[in-house]
Each structure stands twice: as C-alpha cells, then as structure tokens.
Design an enzyme around this catalytic site. Sequence first.
Site, short mmCIF file in Angstrom:
data_model
loop_
_atom_site.label_atom_id
_atom_site.label_comp_id
_atom_site.label_asym_id
_atom_site.label_seq_id
_atom_site.Cartn_x
_atom_site.Cartn_y
_atom_site.Cartn_z
N VAL A 20 43.01 60.22 46.89
CA VAL A 20 43.41 61.62 47.09
C VAL A 20 44.94 61.72 47.13
CG1 VAL A 20 43.43 63.52 48.78
CG2 VAL A 20 41.30 62.35 48.25
N LYS A 46 35.23 46.27 46.27
CA LYS A 46 34.69 45.11 45.57
C LYS A 46 33.20 44.97 45.87
CE LYS A 46 36.73 40.53 44.74
NZ LYS A 46 37.46 40.92 43.53
N GLU A 138 44.74 46.25 47.74
CA GLU A 138 45.56 45.81 46.61
C GLU A 138 45.77 46.98 45.65
OE1 GLU A 138 45.57 41.83 44.17
OE2 GLU A 138 44.31 43.26 43.10
N ILE A 152 39.20 44.79 28.56
CA ILE A 152 38.44 44.05 27.55
C ILE A 152 38.28 42.59 27.99
CG2 ILE A 152 38.54 43.19 25.14
CD1 ILE A 152 38.14 46.22 25.19
P1 0O2 Z 1 37.75 42.79 40.00
O1 0O2 Z 1 37.53 43.45 41.29
O2 0O2 Z 1 36.50 42.73 39.19
O3 0O2 Z 1 38.93 43.33 39.23
P2 0O2 Z 1 42.28 35.63 41.65
O4 0O2 Z 1 41.14 36.54 42.07
O5 0O2 Z 1 42.17 34.24 42.12
O6 0O2 Z 1 42.54 35.74 40.15
P3 0O2 Z 1 44.25 36.61 43.62
O7 0O2 Z 1 45.29 35.61 43.99
O8 0O2 Z 1 43.25 36.95 44.67
O9 0O2 Z 1 43.60 36.19 42.23
O10 0O2 Z 1 44.94 37.95 43.30
P4 0O2 Z 1 45.54 38.58 42.02
O11 0O2 Z 1 45.59 37.67 40.85
O12 0O2 Z 1 46.81 39.27 42.41
O13 0O2 Z 1 44.46 39.72 41.77
C1 0O2 Z 1 43.18 39.51 41.32
C2 0O2 Z 1 42.79 40.73 40.51
O14 0O2 Z 1 43.79 40.95 39.52
C3 0O2 Z 1 41.52 40.51 39.74
O15 0O2 Z 1 40.43 40.92 40.49
C4 0O2 Z 1 41.71 41.39 38.52
O16 0O2 Z 1 41.48 42.75 38.83
C5 0O2 Z 1 43.18 41.21 38.26
N1 0O2 Z 1 43.42 40.02 37.42
C6 0O2 Z 1 44.10 38.93 37.76
N2 0O2 Z 1 44.17 38.07 36.73
C7 0O2 Z 1 43.51 38.61 35.71
C8 0O2 Z 1 43.22 38.21 34.35
O17 0O2 Z 1 43.61 37.13 33.88
N3 0O2 Z 1 42.49 39.07 33.60
C9 0O2 Z 1 42.05 40.28 34.07
N4 0O2 Z 1 41.35 41.05 33.25
N5 0O2 Z 1 42.30 40.68 35.34
C10 0O2 Z 1 43.02 39.87 36.15
P5 0O2 Z 1 39.00 40.22 40.30
O18 0O2 Z 1 38.76 39.37 41.50
O19 0O2 Z 1 38.90 39.59 38.97
O20 0O2 Z 1 37.98 41.32 40.43
#
Ligand code: 0O2
Length: 209
Positions: A20, A46, A138, A152
């Site tokens: 919002v 999540k 986040e 993608i």
């Molecule tokens: P969701 O909710 O499906 O998006 P990690 O989870 O280990 O990669 P960390 O240290 O917890 O990383 O935090 P980071 O990298 O700051 O944030 C993680 C989130 O950033 C991911 O959430 C994605 O949304 C995005 N992200 C990070 N790296 C990539 C990547 O290589 N490709 C894509 N498409 N997104 C990324 P989740 O957990 O994937 O879940």
Amino acid sequence: MSSWDTFLSPYKQAVEELKVKLKSLREQYQMSSKHTPIEFVTGRVKPVTSILEKAQRKNIPLDQLADQMQDIAGIRIVCQFVTDIDTIVHLVRTRIDFDVIEERDYIKEKKESGYRSYHMVVTYPVHTIDGKKDLLVEIQVRTMAMNFWATIEHSLNYKYSGEIPADIKSRLQRAAEAAFRLDEEMSKIQGEVREAQQIIIRNREGRAD
Ligand code: 0O2
C-alpha cells in the site's frame, strides 16, 4: 489455524502494508509532473515449502527463522531505468517507518547465474494484538529487463530443480548480457522516453477536462 498460519500472519500484514505504502508513492509521482521511478510493485510471503527447503539448504533451525531468514516477506519494485533504482534505494534509505539493515548490490556485482537486482533488507514493525513485532523484509529493486530475465530463469530453475542443462545455462548467460545491453541502450534515450511519457500524460489529462 495451523502454526504456520500463525507464524506467517504478521509477514502477510507487513507485505500488504508495504505494498500500500509503495503503491501510494507511485501514485504521488504520477500525480506530480515528475517521472515515476516505480513501474509496478509486487509482494509475496514465501510459501512454506520454500521456507523449509531454504532452511535446510542454509542450515537454519526452524526456531531461528524470524532472525535468520531475511526473505520470508518479500517486496519487489520494478523500474523502467537503471537510474530509477538509485532513486528508489535513496527513498527507501530515508524512510522513517522502517530501518535498512543490509544491502546487496547484485547490479554492480552480478551473480554467477547472470542475475542482476538491488536487494535491501529492512526491519519493519507490524502492530498485532500481541504488540509490536519487528520483522525482516527483503526489498528487491530491479528494472523491467532484469525482472524479465529473473522471472524466466526462476521458472527454468524450478523446472530443472536447480540443475539447468549447460546449453540452456549458456543461453541464459547470453540473455542476461542482452538484458544488460537493453538497460544500457534505454538509459541512453531515457530523456526522450520521459518526454514522450509526459506528452502522453498531458494529452490524457487534456482529454479528461
Ligand atoms: P523466491 O521467493 O521464489 O524468489 P539464496 O536464497 O541463497 O540465493 P540469500 O543470500 O538468502 O540467497 O539472498 P539473496 O540472494 O539476496 O536473495 C534471494 C532471492 O533473490 C531469491 O529468492 C530470488 O528471488 C532472488 N535471486 C537471487 N539469485 C537469483 C538468481 O540467480 N536467479 C533468480 N531468478 N533469482 C535470484 P528465492 O529464495 O529464490 O525465492
């Protein structure tokens, strides 16, 4: 109500409140004559399966989730231009309704996958019947090109359970380069684009009078 529902309920509240607030910022920009640095805002809590998978992968005890998992509540702000990201980051840093505790700049330092985005972790207070709770949220800030690529890649990662075949991986790397070049090219003509958008808005307002 399950214990997960109870645990996640304040996170849902945080996501809804922040959506919002950020959407209202967008509307304020749209009503002013200034360029709108926010194209759209999304948010999600999540899913439990993803929380459990990440907790296992990162060795986070389930009773430490609130302190150690920073993206149970996630907000995504999508912009047109890379310079809009700086505007948003500055805006988020100067707000008094939440505190930024960490920033990760995956635009200066893209991830190995090709992923680019600016991440900010904030503590956001929600007020519940049990009092105030400070939650980690986040905030991901990225351009439309970065968002297209990430969406993608995320689907492909899901399809291949994180083991994307080498040929698709290298195509994704090239697509990441193309998205980077698209952002660069758009930056060079952003003055023109902004002027065009102002003309469209003025004409629309003229018609509404
Ligand atoms: P969701 O909710 O499906 O998006 P990690 O989870 O280990 O990669 P960390 O240290 O917890 O990383 O935090 P980071 O990298 O700051 O944030 C993680 C989130 O950033 C991911 O959430 C994605 O949304 C995005 N992200 C990070 N790296 C990539 C990547 O290589 N490709 C894509 N498409 N997104 C990324 P989740 O957990 O994937 O879940």
